[in-house]
Structures are given as structure tokens and as C-alpha cells.
Write an enzyme that holds these catalytic residues in place. Sequence first.
Site, PDB file in Angstrom:
ATOM      1  N   ALA A  94       7.574 -39.157  -9.854  1.00 38.98           N
ATOM      2  CA  ALA A  94       6.170 -38.878 -10.142  1.00 38.98           C
ATOM      3  C   ALA A  94       5.915 -38.790 -11.646  1.00 38.98           C
ATOM      4  O   ALA A  94       4.788 -38.895 -12.082  1.00 38.98           O
ATOM      5  CB  ALA A  94       5.747 -37.575  -9.475  1.00 38.98           C
ATOM      6  N   LYS A  95       6.974 -38.583 -12.422  1.00 39.84           N
ATOM      7  CA  LYS A  95       6.887 -38.517 -13.892  1.00 39.84           C
ATOM      8  C   LYS A  95       5.745 -37.615 -14.342  1.00 39.84           C
ATOM      9  O   LYS A  95       4.977 -37.957 -15.230  1.00 39.84           O
ATOM     10  CB  LYS A  95       6.787 -39.922 -14.483  1.00 39.84           C
ATOM     11  CG  LYS A  95       8.003 -40.795 -14.141  1.00 39.84           C
ATOM     12  CD  LYS A  95       8.013 -42.116 -14.889  1.00 39.84           C
ATOM     13  CE  LYS A  95       9.267 -42.943 -14.603  1.00 39.84           C
ATOM     14  NZ  LYS A  95       9.343 -43.467 -13.217  1.00 39.84           N
ATOM     15  N   ARG A  96       5.657 -36.438 -13.724  1.00 40.68           N
ATOM     16  CA  ARG A  96       4.598 -35.502 -14.058  1.00 40.68           C
ATOM     17  C   ARG A  96       4.829 -34.921 -15.439  1.00 40.68           C
ATOM     18  O   ARG A  96       5.977 -34.802 -15.896  1.00 40.68           O
ATOM     19  CB  ARG A  96       4.555 -34.375 -13.028  1.00 40.68           C
ATOM     20  CG  ARG A  96       4.271 -34.819 -11.592  1.00 40.68           C
ATOM     21  CD  ARG A  96       3.010 -35.618 -11.471  1.00 40.68           C
ATOM     22  NE  ARG A  96       2.616 -35.815 -10.077  1.00 40.68           N
ATOM     23  CZ  ARG A  96       2.038 -36.923  -9.630  1.00 40.68           C
ATOM     24  NH1 ARG A  96       1.795 -37.951 -10.431  1.00 40.68           N
ATOM     25  NH2 ARG A  96       1.667 -37.019  -8.360  1.00 40.68           N
TER      26      ARG A  96
END
Lengths: 275, 275
Positions: A94-96
Amino acid sequence: MTFIAKFSAAAAANRSQLCVGLDPDPARFPAHLRSKADAIVQFCKGIIDATADTACAFKPQIAYFAALRAEEQLEEICNYLRANYPAIPIVLDAKRGDIGATAEQYAREAFERYGADAVTVNPYMGFDSVQPYLEWKDRGAIILCRTSNAGGSDLQFLNVDGKPLYQHVAQLVADKWNTNGQCGLVVGATFPNELAQVRAIVGDMPLLIPGIGAQGGDIEATVKAGRTAAGGGMMINSSRAILYAKTDEEKGEDFAQAARRVAQETRDAINLYRN
Amino acid sequence: MTFIAKFSAAAAANRSQLCVGLDPDPARFPAHLRSKADAIVQFCKGIIDATADTACAFKPQIAYFAALRAEEQLEEICNYLRANYPAIPIVLDAKRGDIGATAEQYAREAFERYGADAVTVNPYMGFDSVQPYLEWKDRGAIILCRTSNAGGSDLQFLNVDGKPLYQHVAQLVADKWNTNGQCGLVVGATFPNELAQVRAIVGDMPLLIPGIGAQGGDIEATVKAGRTAAGGGMMINSSRAILYAKTDEEKGEDFAQAARRVAQETRDAINLYRN
């Protein structure tokens, strides 16, 4: 069990450092699935059943689900994974990256809603944007360090006191952020020298390594650069090359059998160079 | 109409540089809404109706919706905004950051599914992780530069050839990434000196400025540091201070009236220092 322990156990049980990426693109599904309302779920379950004993992790890429309004299908797939393959960790890609109060919401999304074992996180906003994930003591945060895309160098290769930024990120995570052994790093396969430098900085920390297969990274160079002293510590991701493997029509393969064949070949190719 | 033109027109029409952030937290909703199935939608519509003529933009924070399995409610809120307040731009605060093929999916999510006018994006993965958003010529990408959280300095303040990293990001976006006038930058209000340095680098580029209100940034210092020569170019965001304004019980205010009062006060306080 912690995320790191779960990953290590799955890697040992399946003799695998292969992470199977789930990036469902309905336009590339087999024709008989495309018209079905639950095509994404059926496709992913087929891939999962065919490859689970070849993998050390599954990595659903949430963007593919979000673009298709398919969050409920992602929940169903994660539920299916946990029910049927509880020993294989789920890494939500998700590479939040956001500040504390908002990161808490993203952590709930990843760990509570989807039941992921780990989530990928962007380091640009600093430690307090990562820390809320680490509050979930049995889960992991895998932090972007050196990415495999062409533009990865735009920031990651900037010169910070004589070293490229990505090495500072690796050092920061190893020295300061990984307070409880919950962190990993994302390091692309396309630059084996840089992968080796990160490995030298972080010791045995798990590395999620995208960029082999469709993105062109070389398996031998990747494994020799990324392995720990014990020959492990890698989740080498392949998504499209497995999901959309060309079927061998003479053998009457279906998409799942073709995926299994490519996953086994990739797993075995990785194992050739681990020691 | 481009995102930048839409923002400028809304700012002029409402004499406002105030961006109203939509971070719905049901635990803080008024008691009469909490038990309703569509509480998030009702709360946000109430805030929107009460504040639309005081705002230059609305900024829904997607994490709050994702944690609550409320993507459909976010769609409904965006549809409501476009139908009823088509002149006010929607900035989807998602801070996405991923490689090209995946960024294309996130762009579809933001611009097609939610119909946002702009989306916040993380620069760590470089230009090819931003470029897919710029393919949507009437939309905008607002790139993280200097963030208002305590950990923001961990990376953003690293010394790159004598200047902090965030200034390199500002320069990169101004010189190279903003090829079609579609970019803005996120610069927090908590460091007015740094905001002024970014403004000096980027000319009239719009800045999304979080950090006043609940986060404590000073309005006078923020506006004087962030304004363009014409006294504009800012989307100064306030979320919690407006959404969860303390109602004046003697006047019988409800949550929306209280939100309107605080939004007007904030808009007017910003306008005091624009020229």
C-alpha cells in the site's frame, strides 16, 4: 508470532524466498473468467491455491483493487488466505505514508480490516509516520528504501553527506526505527550493487525485493547481493510473470497451472544461488 | 478547466484561501448522528453545506474512510460535492506513491472513481511515480515537500549538497516535474521560515498548507510566509478545528453552524494578512 518469525517459518517450510504478488488486471484474465462478477476473487484464489506451497509470502497490491472498487474482494481474498494458508504471511502493498493520527487509520485498514501481517510504508514523512504501524507488535512495516523504477534515483540517489539518500534510510531504519524487530526494507532487484550495500547496512533484516520477472532483474545477481549470511532474508517478488504466465497449450495448461510452473521455476532458480 | 484555474476561481469567488479537510471520526460526531448507518455521509454533507461558501477547496482524507470500510460513502460525498458545489475543487488526500503501472491505478482511483480534481502524492519514488497523474490534463498532483509532523525532519531536513532535501524537492518540481502547470506542493504551517523558502523557489505554484488549527500553526506567520506576490496561492487546511468545533450552547448552535462559524473566522483571519 511476529511477522518476521512467520516469514522465516514459511520460507523454511516451503524452501522459498519467493513472494507472489497479487496485481489483478481483469483485462489479462482468462476469457472464461472475465465476464464473472467475482472474477477478481476467482482469479486470485486460483493463483493462491496453485502457488501457496512455492511462496514465502503473498503480496496483494491494493491499487489494483482500489481502482476497480474492489475492496470487498480484497477482504475476501485476505480472509481466504488466512483461513486456508495461515502459515503464509500477507504483505499488503500500500506504500502508505502520512502523519500519526492518519497513519493510525491506515494501520487499522491494513491490520484489522485486511488482516495483513505487514504493510509497505513510505519513509518520506519520518519515524512518526511509521511508528503507528509498529504499535501492532505482531505485525511488520516494510519501508521503501531503493525502488526499482527508473525515477527511483530522482530522490533516492541524492548525495547526503557523501552517501546516497537510500543508504541513509537503510541506516536510519536499522539504527533507530527498528526498535522491536518489526521492520523490513523494499530494495529493488534492478541494482544488485545497491542491494548488496543495503544488505551490508541492515544485517539480517528481511528485504522485499521487487523487480525480477516482468521488470527485468537478474535472479543470480539479485540473490547473491540480497541474501543474508544464512542464505535467506529475502522476499523476492514476482507478480505479472506468474499471474499472467504464458500457458503451454500442448499440455493443456490452464492459467493456474501455468502460474504454478513459473512460480516453481522462479523459486528453484532463487534457491540455486542462496548458498 | 484545469485544477489550478478551478482553485484560483474558487479562491476569488469565496475570497478564501481556506481548505476544509474532511477527516470523519464517528467517535467525535454529534450523538444524534452516531447511531445512523450513513452517519459519515450525513456528517460530511452537513459540514459541506455549512462551509462551501467559505472554502477554496475540500480535502477528504481517504485513510479515515478506508479504516471504516467506507469507500462508498466517500464516493457519495464526492458525488454530492460535484453535483452541488461544482466550482469548489476536491483534493483527495491519499499521499500515493508507487511505480508507473501501479500509479496509473491510483490515478484512476482518484480521478475516475472519486472524481477528484487533485490528489496528494509522495515524491520518494521519483518523477515516473508522479507522471501518471499528470496524464490527466485537467487534474492536479500536489506533492509532499515539507510536512508539519515532528518526524518530518528525519528525511526532509537531510543535507543534500548544502541544502535540505525538501528544498531539492521544491526545486525539482518547479524546474522539471511541473511540465504542464499541474503541480502543487504540500508544505506544513509549523515552520514559516521554511514555507517562505519554498515560496521563493516555486513562484506562484499553489501550496497546500496543513498544520494550523489543531496542529498549532500560527495564521499570521503562515500567510505572510506562504502568500504569492498577489496575496494568494495557498490552500490553508483546517480539519479537526472546523469539523469538531465546540458549539456555543447558549446560542443553540448545532455542529454544522459551529463549523461554519470557525470556518468563517479562519477564512477571515487568513484574509487579514494576505496583503
